[in-house]
Scaffold this active site. Structure first.
Site, PDB file in Angstrom:
ATOM      1  N   LYS A  30       0.864  -1.188   0.000  1.00 30.73           N
ATOM      2  CA  LYS A  30       0.000   0.000   0.000  1.00 30.73           C
ATOM      3  C   LYS A  30       0.889   1.221   0.000  1.00 30.73           C
ATOM      4  O   LYS A  30       2.025   1.169   0.471  1.00 30.73           O
ATOM      5  CB  LYS A  30      -0.879   0.016   1.247  1.00 30.73           C
ATOM      6  CG  LYS A  30      -2.037   1.002   1.190  1.00 30.73           C
ATOM      7  CD  LYS A  30      -3.167   0.449   0.335  1.00 30.73           C
ATOM      8  CE  LYS A  30      -4.509   0.954   0.722  1.00 30.73           C
ATOM      9  NZ  LYS A  30      -5.543  -0.062   0.550  1.00 30.73           N
TER      10      LYS A  30
HETATM   11  N1  GLU Z   1      -7.485  -0.040  -2.480  1.00 30.55           N
HETATM   12  C1  GLU Z   1      -8.308  -1.205  -2.591  1.00 30.55           C
HETATM   13  C2  GLU Z   1      -8.265  -2.006  -1.298  1.00 30.55           C
HETATM   14  O1  GLU Z   1      -7.994  -1.492  -0.255  1.00 30.55           O
HETATM   15  C3  GLU Z   1      -8.008  -2.025  -3.838  1.00 30.55           C
HETATM   16  C4  GLU Z   1      -6.629  -2.600  -3.918  1.00 30.55           C
HETATM   17  C5  GLU Z   1      -6.316  -3.247  -5.259  1.00 30.55           C
HETATM   18  O2  GLU Z   1      -7.208  -3.365  -6.097  1.00 30.55           O
HETATM   19  O3  GLU Z   1      -5.164  -3.620  -5.439  1.00 30.55           O
HETATM   20  O4  GLU Z   1      -8.589  -3.165  -1.268  1.00 30.55           O
END
Ligand code: GLU
Length: 409
Positions: free
Chosen positions: A102
């Site tokens: 992230k």
């Molecule tokens: N930001 C989204 C989550 O927290 C999607 C992450 C993604 O698709 O890689 O799951």
């Protein structure tokens, strides 16, 4: 307590049931790599804008790091760490061949022009392009970012490494994105509501819902629940909230928000505060905004019969204990909001194969994966006599642990 500590608390509670050694615990909670970069751009007024960008790569035992990029004033190293760790467990719960990562940028995107946002994104990619890629680490949208930002990432990455649409997911459908990706998280949340209500002997039709947050996740959750016959009796966003005991006319609200960009001002409901929404009597309460919404005091005031976490990390551990003691089931984020990354996986697969799936196929496959994962977690919770959150973490930890052992430390 900070966000990463809270995630580790949940990890530890599940790990205690799995007999992990201290060394294995440390191995599994410690991020593999953390990037922190200065991103300086020229602002529209000619001044220099200084921003800090983060990318935390938590674990890749099961596959490339995967997770969103958040643009928000709260973004910092600790938050990125917590969210990266949650992605490791999330991709494992729904059994995707990915690890967890992230990142984000400490900025307020609402105060940036489109040109500033583009320069910021491209500069960020220039700083981290060697560390991301289709089989290294694949970013995606999160709070404050969207398909346009992903398109800039793909384009900028391509300048260094050539044509690789699979280097990022959540792209526009016209530019190698997948049908159904934008709606995927909300669709998944609605499916999980349906499955969980089924276990409680209820159906979506006629059930009341309150949704905190009306961004990408909250708005699509409302849309699909409304289509299934659910009564959305309250919604809110950063501007405030509104309630309508007969059920809000969601298609009308959508039109209002498309123009005014906020729920406040919509005529089909009475104004309420965020706190009123969180503590109102309702069948299902869905936090779909930022993390850290429920502390112990707030949890004591909740009057909902069920909580489904569409946001990442909305519940602090002391609140989780209150919900457990009060017998209010909580479907955890790493299961409930996994629909987004599930369809990110489908987008990645389509990009690698240079082949496009129709929307029906995307939704059918998403539904199958969400329902199967829900059943596994529910069954484990039942069998072990633990909460859904602990069961989801147990399932995820054993999958990541197994991959680590098979691959070698
Ligand atoms: N930001 C989204 C989550 O927290 C999607 C992450 C993604 O698709 O890689 O799951």
């Amino acid at each position: 307590m900070q966000a990463f500590e809270a995630t580790n608390y949940y990890f530890d509670r599940a790990a205690a049931r799995l007999d992990l050694s201290d060394n294995t615990r440390t191995l599994m909670i410690t991020p593999d790599r953390e990037l922190r970069v200065e991103v300086a751009i020229e602002m529209d007024n000619g001044q220099i804008g200084n921003f800090i960008g983060y990318r935390v790569q938590h674990d890749n035992a099961r596959g490339p790091f995967k997770g969103g990029l958040r643009y928000h004033p709260h973004v910092d190293q600790d938050e990125a760490r917590a969210l990266a760790s949650l992605m490791t467990w999330k991709t494992a719960v729904v059994d995707l061949p990915f690890g967890g990562g992230k990142g984000g940028m400490n900025c307020d995107p609402s105060k940036l022009s489109r040109g500033e946002l583009e320069r910021l994104t491209r500069k960020f990619v220039q700083q981290i392009h060697d560390f991301i890629g289709p089989d290294k680490d694949i970013p995606a949208p999160d709070v404050g970012t969207d398909a346009q930002v992903m398109a800039w990432i793909m384009n900028e990455y391509g300048k260094f490494h050539g044509f690789h649409p699979a280097c990022v997911t959540g792209k526009p459908v016209e530019l190698h994105g997948s049908a159904g990706r934008e709606a995927a998280t909300g669709y998944g949340v609605a499916l999980i509501c349906r499955e969980m209500l089924g276990k409680l002997g209820k159906v979506v039709n006629g059930t009341t819902f309150a949704i905190q947050g009306y961004g990408n996740v909250g708005s699509y959750t409302a849309k699909f629940l409304h289509q299934m016959g659910g009564k959305i009796i309250a919604v809110s966003d950063a501007s405030g909230g509104l309630s309508q005991p007969q059920g809000i006319a969601i298609p009308e609200l959508e039109k209002h928000v498309a123009i005014s960009r906020k729920v406040v001002g919509f005529k089909g409901g009475e104004p309420i505060t965020n706190e009123q929404l969180l503590t109102m009597p309702v069948d299902v309460l869905i936090p779909a905004a930022l993390g850290g919404v429920f502390d112990a005091e707030m949890a004591r005031g909740v009057q909902a019969g069920l909580i489904v976490e569409a946001a990442n990390g909305p519940t602090w551990p002391d609140a989780d204990e209150v919900f457990e003691a009060r017998g209010i089931p909580v479907v955890p984020d790493i299961l409930a909001n996994a629909g987004g990354v599930v369809v990110s996986y489908f987008e990645w697969v389509q990009n690698l194969q240079h082949f496009r799936w129709p929307l029906e196929q995307v939704q059918r496959e998403e539904e199958r994966r969400m329902v199967e994962s829900f059943e596994k977690v529910y069954e484990m919770a039942h069998r072990k006599g633990v909460s859904l959150r602990t069961a989801a973490f147990m399932l995820a930890i054993s999958r990541v642990g197994r991959a680590r052992i098979l691959g070698g430390i």
